[in-house]
Motif scaffolding. Structure first.
Motif, short mmCIF file in Angstrom:
data_model
loop_
_atom_site.label_atom_id
_atom_site.label_comp_id
_atom_site.label_asym_id
_atom_site.label_seq_id
_atom_site.Cartn_x
_atom_site.Cartn_y
_atom_site.Cartn_z
N ASN A 478 0.98 -1.06 -0.09
CA ASN A 478 -0.04 0.06 -0.03
C ASN A 478 0.71 1.11 -0.01
O ASN A 478 1.79 1.46 0.67
CB ASN A 478 -0.73 -0.01 1.35
CG ASN A 478 -1.75 1.37 1.22
OD1 ASN A 478 -1.19 2.39 1.60
ND2 ASN A 478 -3.04 0.90 0.86
N LYS A 492 -2.48 3.61 -3.80
CA LYS A 492 -2.37 2.75 -4.59
C LYS A 492 -2.06 1.46 -3.49
O LYS A 492 -1.45 1.23 -2.63
CB LYS A 492 -1.09 2.80 -5.56
CG LYS A 492 -1.41 3.98 -6.57
CD LYS A 492 0.08 3.71 -7.42
CE LYS A 492 -0.14 4.66 -8.57
NZ LYS A 492 1.21 4.65 -9.28
N GLN A 493 -2.89 0.28 -3.90
CA GLN A 493 -2.82 -0.85 -3.12
C GLN A 493 -2.85 -1.78 -4.00
O GLN A 493 -3.78 -1.83 -4.96
CB GLN A 493 -3.82 -0.76 -2.12
CG GLN A 493 -3.84 -2.16 -1.15
CD GLN A 493 -4.89 -1.97 -0.35
OE1 GLN A 493 -4.78 -1.32 1.11
NE2 GLN A 493 -5.92 -2.63 -0.06
N LYS A 494 -2.20 -3.07 -3.59
CA LYS A 494 -2.26 -4.29 -4.35
C LYS A 494 -2.16 -5.35 -3.41
O LYS A 494 -1.29 -5.45 -2.65
CB LYS A 494 -1.43 -4.50 -5.58
CG LYS A 494 -1.47 -5.56 -6.27
CD LYS A 494 -0.53 -5.41 -7.77
CE LYS A 494 -0.93 -6.57 -8.83
NZ LYS A 494 -0.18 -6.19 -9.97
N LYS A 496 -2.16 -9.46 -3.31
CA LYS A 496 -1.94 -10.78 -3.95
C LYS A 496 -2.07 -12.01 -2.93
O LYS A 496 -1.52 -12.17 -1.95
CB LYS A 496 -0.69 -11.09 -4.64
CG LYS A 496 -0.60 -10.03 -5.79
CD LYS A 496 0.69 -10.26 -6.40
CE LYS A 496 0.97 -9.36 -7.56
NZ LYS A 496 2.20 -9.79 -8.37
N THR A 519 -6.11 -11.41 -6.88
CA THR A 519 -5.43 -10.09 -7.21
C THR A 519 -6.39 -9.00 -6.69
O THR A 519 -7.56 -8.86 -7.59
CB THR A 519 -4.47 -9.79 -8.32
OG1 THR A 519 -3.51 -11.01 -8.33
CG2 THR A 519 -3.60 -8.53 -8.15
N TYR A 520 -5.97 -7.98 -5.94
CA TYR A 520 -6.87 -6.91 -5.75
C TYR A 520 -6.24 -5.65 -5.95
O TYR A 520 -5.69 -5.00 -5.08
CB TYR A 520 -7.56 -6.55 -4.18
CG TYR A 520 -8.23 -8.12 -3.84
CD1 TYR A 520 -9.01 -8.88 -4.96
CD2 TYR A 520 -8.30 -8.37 -2.67
CE1 TYR A 520 -9.96 -10.04 -4.15
CE2 TYR A 520 -8.77 -9.40 -1.96
CZ TYR A 520 -9.61 -10.15 -3.06
OH TYR A 520 -10.26 -11.41 -2.41
N PRO A 521 -6.17 -5.20 -7.13
CA PRO A 521 -5.43 -3.51 -7.55
C PRO A 521 -6.56 -2.57 -7.09
O PRO A 521 -7.66 -2.51 -7.73
CB PRO A 521 -5.11 -3.90 -8.88
CG PRO A 521 -6.15 -4.81 -9.63
CD PRO A 521 -6.33 -5.76 -8.34
N LYS A 523 -6.88 1.77 -7.10
CA LYS A 523 -6.07 3.40 -7.11
C LYS A 523 -7.17 4.29 -6.77
O LYS A 523 -8.30 4.21 -7.66
CB LYS A 523 -5.36 3.40 -8.49
CG LYS A 523 -4.56 4.58 -8.83
CD LYS A 523 -4.08 4.67 -10.03
CE LYS A 523 -3.15 6.22 -10.50
NZ LYS A 523 -2.59 6.07 -11.58
N ASN A 544 -10.82 0.09 -9.35
CA ASN A 544 -10.85 -1.06 -8.22
C ASN A 544 -11.17 -2.41 -9.22
O ASN A 544 -12.17 -2.20 -10.09
CB ASN A 544 -12.03 -0.81 -7.34
CG ASN A 544 -11.91 -1.54 -6.33
OD1 ASN A 544 -11.06 -2.37 -5.86
ND2 ASN A 544 -12.80 -1.61 -5.31
N SER A 562 -13.43 -5.37 -13.36
CA SER A 562 -12.81 -4.24 -13.14
C SER A 562 -13.75 -2.80 -13.46
O SER A 562 -14.42 -2.93 -14.17
CB SER A 562 -11.59 -4.03 -14.35
OG SER A 562 -10.91 -2.77 -14.20
#
Length: 620
Positions: A478, A492-494, A496, A519-521, A523, A544, A562
């Motif tokens: 994050n 920004k967060q990702k 996995k 995976t949860y990207p 922004k 998201n 998405s």
């Protein structure tokens, strides 16, 4: 879209700038009943969440059970609304769908809600924010996995939806709950989408032989465990509250632990804990919370320079409690030992960031929040002693407040009163690194965490002798940046998460291998600008997504969902006075039997595009 961007440009040119500005943190708003771009909608509008249809959508139900109709008005602080549950008589069914129909008119906050059967949660959901013309929506969920509960008589079905109605917030949420029962073997029932069957899996061993002690289910040379793996549990035990404030635990801080004592039947050969979670209050936007040290500087700075009567300042003052950094993880423990964890998908409720984003297409997960499974079979060696064990839930680094509960799904050996089990090994590892650098109200904050767990255990039952190995590798990253004296923010967060489950026979042959990669990207960019008459304006963009690849035996599936939103709004005291917004969403799902895709575009509350496709690209 051209209209939206022109409005955005005009907004930036016309808003008067002031010499003093303050940091903005993601917040929660209500919509004043205004018609965007003077559109006049006379009839209620349907809202929806984009997801793939259920297999029996559109099919004739074998049995229908309308079980609850209730208007949730002044329900804040009241116990859940409850009714008795009895399955329909003389009804043969293999699958069950839960259908919730809701509507509301007026002005109202979005509200969190849940439905429990016998204290076990079947769905976590939230409401949409209504308009003066009214809105309505329908949520449908496959609840076949709860068949052991749905087949029981005289259980209590409860719905919690806390709402407040007064001279300002006039919206009353009208809710209808129905169970739809389907018999997949009936000639007049044809699923819209294909259902897994014994021909779908590599093995063709029928389920009727599962509990035959003379014919073990597990063949040491070829897999036949996969059918059993997808079979609904024989027993579901709630890990939940038993009070008047709903069956969920209300977790207020990182040291707040809620527990329930459970005695596991000694003929259990598989166990899975299902976790339901939602986040609220100062942690509703936990993924955008800066560290407390930044909040202290911001609070001190505010106290020295800001007129407390200013609406722009009050907005920031309200959000100053949203700190403690941006790392959160829900932890499951047995007798104080960690046995499972999840970083939840960042669901944005319909009043979040910019409520104009979420009409009529709501955010991912808003109507059907995901639940999360953790395989506990390797721990049966600790649980099958006939004693009561403590199952606990907590939120690492959490602040007020989280709503968390769980369901313990158990599979029982009908051919024996007791099975043997033991743990072979366990090797948990966890690391967490924080980095912060800021001057005044500008700066950067970064958190990286990694959790890796491997656990192996064996079970000996009439179904056979097998060993279950579970490995999980979770990566969390994050980053939060503040610019322009804290008025512009970039998040920004990702996340996995990779989970593998391997089941092997006593002779070392692989029976089943499941693999799940998620995976949860995320922004988010926001910028706040002061306006006149105690108002301020905000420009925001949100991306998201959830991506998932799953393999169970010989079956593979992929999901990509998405969502992109952008817009502006003028706000006074957390109420949206005007604004404009657009949302685009791309959804696609594919496995060995079916494909489904849907593309949706909306602007200023109007649906511009909605294109769905069921056939695969390679199909005729």
């Amino acid at each position: 879209m051209q209209t939206f961007f022109l409005s955005l440009i005009l907004l930036c040119l016309t808003i008067p700038l002031q010499s003093r500005t303050l940091p903005f943190h993601q917040s929660h708003f209500t919509k004043r009943s205004f018609h965007q771009n003077d559109r006049n909608v006379a009839s209620p509008q349907e809202y929806f969440e984009v997801t793939k249809p259920l297999p029996f959508d559109g099919a004739h139900a074998t049995c229908t059970l309308p079980i609850l109709t209730h208007n949730f008005s002044n329900t804040y602080g009241l116990p859940p609304f409850s009714v008795p549950y009895f399955p329909p008589l003389n009804c043969i069914w293999t699958h069950v769908t839960l259908e919730i129909q809701a509507s509301c008119q007026g002005e109202q906050h979005d509200r969190i809600a849940a439905l429990w059967l016998g204290g076990a949660e079947l769905i976590r959901t939230s409401t949409a924010e209504p308009t003066a013309d009214g809105i309505f929506w329908t949520v449908r969920k496959d609840v076949t996995r709860y068949s052991s509960l749905l087949s029981q008589n005289n259980l209590t079905l409860s719905v919690m939806l806390e709402n407040i109605v007064n001279e300002v917030f006039t919206g009353v949420y009208q809710v209808n709950v129905t169970f739809l029962y389907y018999d997949a073997n009936a000639k007049n029932v044809k699923p819209l989408l294909a259902l897994p069957s014994e021909n779908y899996w590599p093995s063709s061993r029928k389920l009727k032989s599962v509990y035959n002690p003379l014919e073990p289910l597990v063949d040491s040379e070829k897999g036949s465990f996969d059918l059993l793996y997808e079979k609904p549990a024989d027993l579901i035990i709630p890990i939940s509250e038993v009070g008047d404030e709903g069956y969920w635990f209300r977790i207020q801080n990182e040291s707040d632990i809620h527990s329930r004592g459970v005695r596991i039947p000694q003929n259990t050969y598989r166990a899975v804990v299902e976790i339901y979670v939602s986040f609220h209050g100062d942690d509703e936007f936990w993924y955008s919370n800066p560290p407390d040290s930044y909040l202290k500087v911001a609070n001190d700075d505010e106290a020295q320079h800001v007129n407390p009567s200013d609406s722009y300042a009050n907005m920031n003052k309200v959000t100053m409690g949203r700190g403690h950094g941006a790392y959160r993880e829900v932890l499951v423990m047995i007798d104080g030992n960690l046995v499972g964890s999840v970083v939840p998908f960042p669901v944005i409720f319909t009043g979040g960031i910019n409520p104009l984003f979420w009409e009529p297409v709501v955010s991912i997960g808003a109507f059907d929040l995901p639940s999360y499974d953790a395989e506990l079979t390797p721990y049966l060696g600790l649980l099958l002693d006939g004693k009561v064990h403590s199952f606990s839930l907590r939120v690492a680094d959490g602040i007020s407040f989280w709503l968390v509960d769980a369901n313990l799904h158990l599979w029982l050996d009908a051919g024996s009163e007791e099975v043997l089990a033991g743990i072979a090994f366990s090797s948990p590892e966890f690391s967490l690194e924080r980095e912060l650098k800021f001057a005044g109200l500008d700066g950067k904050f970064q958190i990286e965490a990694e959790r890796e767990t491997k656990i192996c255990g064996w079970v000996s039952s009439t179904a056979g002798n097998f060993t279950t190995s579970v490995s999980q590798k979770l990566k969390f990253k994050n980053s939060i940046k503040f610019y322009n004296n804290g008025t512009r923010k970039l998040v920004k967060q990702k996340v996995k998460d990779k989970i593998e489950v391997r089941i092997e026979s006593g002779t070392g042959h692989r029976i089943l291998h499941t693999k799940t990669k998620r995976t949860y990207p995320l922004k988010i960019t926001t910028e706040t600008l002061p306006g006149g008459n105690n108002t301020y304006s905000m420009i925001a963009r949100v991306k998201n997504s959830v991506k998932e690849k799953k393999t169970v035996g010989g079956a593979k599936s992929t999901l990509q969902n998405s969502q992109k939103s952008s817009g502006w709004m003028s706000v006074k005291d957390h109420e949206v006075l005007s604004g404009g917004a657009s949302t685009e969403q791309n959804y696609s799902y594919e496995d060995g039997l079916e494909c489904y895709s849907r593309v949706v575009e909306a602007e200023n509350g109007t649906l511009l595009k909605d294109a769905a496709r069921i056939l695969c690209a390679t199909s005729s």
